[in-house]
Design a protein around this motif. Sequence first.
Motif, PDB file in Angstrom:
ATOM      1  N   ARG A 265       0.837  -1.200   0.000  1.00 61.37           N
ATOM      2  CA  ARG A 265       0.000   0.000   0.000  1.00 61.37           C
ATOM      3  C   ARG A 265       0.873   1.251   0.000  1.00 61.37           C
ATOM      4  NH1 ARG A 265      -3.349  -0.237   4.956  1.00 61.37           N
ATOM      5  NH2 ARG A 265      -4.240  -2.101   3.968  1.00 61.37           N
ATOM      6  N   ALA A 266       1.933   1.237   0.829  1.00 57.05           N
ATOM      7  CA  ALA A 266       2.849   2.382   0.870  1.00 57.05           C
ATOM      8  C   ALA A 266       3.611   2.510  -0.450  1.00 57.05           C
ATOM      9  CB  ALA A 266       3.826   2.223   2.031  1.00 57.05           C
ATOM     10  N   GLU A 268       2.628   1.707  -3.381  1.00 54.69           N
ATOM     11  CA  GLU A 268       1.739   2.255  -4.408  1.00 54.69           C
ATOM     12  C   GLU A 268       1.617   3.770  -4.285  1.00 54.69           C
ATOM     13  OE1 GLU A 268      -1.852   0.065  -3.959  1.00 54.69           O
ATOM     14  OE2 GLU A 268      -1.018  -1.786  -4.821  1.00 54.69           O
ATOM     15  N   HIS A 269       1.707   4.294  -3.032  1.00 53.04           N
ATOM     16  CA  HIS A 269       1.707   5.749  -2.852  1.00 53.04           C
ATOM     17  C   HIS A 269       2.897   6.381  -3.571  1.00 53.04           C
ATOM     18  CE1 HIS A 269      -1.629   6.517  -0.129  1.00 53.04           C
ATOM     19  NE2 HIS A 269      -1.277   5.486   0.610  1.00 53.04           N
ATOM     20  N   LEU A 270       3.975   5.625  -3.729  1.00 55.91           N
ATOM     21  CA  LEU A 270       5.179   6.116  -4.391  1.00 55.91           C
ATOM     22  C   LEU A 270       5.235   5.710  -5.859  1.00 55.91           C
ATOM     23  CD1 LEU A 270       7.733   5.281  -1.543  1.00 55.91           C
ATOM     24  CD2 LEU A 270       6.669   7.494  -2.041  1.00 55.91           C
ATOM     25  N   GLY A 271       4.144   5.138  -6.375  1.00 56.60           N
ATOM     26  CA  GLY A 271       4.091   4.754  -7.772  1.00 56.60           C
ATOM     27  C   GLY A 271       4.757   3.433  -8.093  1.00 56.60           C
ATOM     28  N   THR A 273       4.753  -0.716  -8.228  1.00 52.72           N
ATOM     29  CA  THR A 273       3.861  -1.874  -8.324  1.00 52.72           C
ATOM     30  C   THR A 273       4.694  -3.148  -8.445  1.00 52.72           C
ATOM     31  OG1 THR A 273       3.776  -1.850 -10.746  1.00 52.72           O
ATOM     32  CG2 THR A 273       2.185  -0.459  -9.572  1.00 52.72           C
ATOM     33  N   ALA A 318       4.813   7.656   3.263  1.00 51.69           N
ATOM     34  CA  ALA A 318       3.939   6.697   2.573  1.00 51.69           C
ATOM     35  C   ALA A 318       3.466   5.610   3.526  1.00 51.69           C
ATOM     36  CB  ALA A 318       4.686   6.084   1.393  1.00 51.69           C
ATOM     37  N   GLU A 321       0.759   6.961   5.774  1.00 53.50           N
ATOM     38  CA  GLU A 321      -0.517   7.021   5.067  1.00 53.50           C
ATOM     39  C   GLU A 321      -1.125   5.632   4.890  1.00 53.50           C
ATOM     40  OE1 GLU A 321       0.655   8.975   1.507  1.00 53.50           O
ATOM     41  OE2 GLU A 321       0.611  10.988   2.385  1.00 53.50           O
ATOM     42  N   ALA A 322      -0.265   4.610   4.846  1.00 50.69           N
ATOM     43  CA  ALA A 322      -0.753   3.241   4.643  1.00 50.69           C
ATOM     44  C   ALA A 322      -1.102   2.547   5.950  1.00 50.69           C
ATOM     45  CB  ALA A 322       0.313   2.422   3.908  1.00 50.69           C
ATOM     46  N   ARG A 332       1.967   4.556  13.367  1.00 52.10           N
ATOM     47  CA  ARG A 332       1.708   5.655  12.440  1.00 52.10           C
ATOM     48  C   ARG A 332       2.381   6.932  12.935  1.00 52.10           C
ATOM     49  NH1 ARG A 332      -2.009   9.758  11.818  1.00 52.10           N
ATOM     50  NH2 ARG A 332      -2.508  10.299   9.623  1.00 52.10           N
TER      51      ARG A 332
END
Length: 376
Positions: A265-266, A268-271, A273, A318, A321-322, A332
């Motif tokens: 998930r984190a 993906e926040h940074l683009g 995959t 990131a 946020e995840a 967190r």
Amino acid sequence: MIRAVRAGESRVLLLHGEPGVGKSALLEHLESSATGMRVLRAAGVESEMELAFATLHQFCVPLLGRMKDLPEPQRDALETVFGMRAGSPPERFLVGLAVLSLLSDVSEGGPVLCLLDDAQWTDQASAQVLGFVARRLLAESIAFVFAARHRAQDLFGLPELEVTGLSKADALALLNSATRARLDHGIRDRVLAEARGNPLALLELPRELTVTQVAGGFGLLHTDALPNRIEESFLTRIEELSEHSRLLLLVAAAEPVGDPTVVWRAAEHLGVTPATALGDEMDELLSFDVRVIFRHPLVRSAVYRAAREEDRRAAHLALAEATDPQTDPDRRAWHLASAAAEPDEAVAAELERSADRVQARGGLAALPPSCSGRWH
């Protein structure tokens, strides 16, 4: 140990030795040998040492469904330190008894093997409880094995075994198996001398050798400390990866629990995959299963220390946020603090609230003394 536990006895052992000497390999051998046994495994994480009872929680997650059968004072104590209920900070003695009762209950259904790797990075609250439990195993069919770089104060008095380097003959056999080209005798002897029988060094140091060095040329190995040398070897391989692969490694290094859902998930926040980050080269450094596991703790430290400060902050942001603010507010808050480039009143308030929760769980041992009950 396995034979004794299968026969209904309890055993405890502390393995200690330098990084890369094979402690984790021995734990993996134990786990693979424990057919028909219940295996509970956890690992200390350096960045998680200030989170009270974090390592203990790793151990107990598979057993939480059995907590309802504990005596009420023990159940209340364990639920409190895990943040499952509100209450006054419990006595550490009751927490230890609760974990001992849980393990004893599990052992009635068959032998149990408990493995703790990287015990030197266990938070102090967990180390105290696990040491307490290990000293009180009697007739239960339970084996408890700790692996650490050095003897931890909370584990003093336990039976121990120092894991030392391989003999010269075994070291040479391992080195030969790890080198694709035939080493010059002088280079080979230098690698053997520097590795001092350390298996990970014997596998990693030859990766640094250039063709000239393999042939016996100039510019032989330096004399840096062995863990640093091994880290450098990992860094050389990491630098050859794509940007997305390096970002994924950094996110995994900054996430102390090894939760693959949070890591992806984190990422993906940074683009990042799976399609852009995973590959055969990554398989040698990092694996994704029930947990995200580095091939060796030195990979984690190498990735994190070599990253640019702004990249580390981006990874922690990131991860913040995840991370679910309801189920894991303390972690967190820790990520938000690590992501901050300058003093931030909102983050400071989050840390204040986290410190209050730690106090409520009886986790003061995890707070730095200079904080007087508050985290910086």
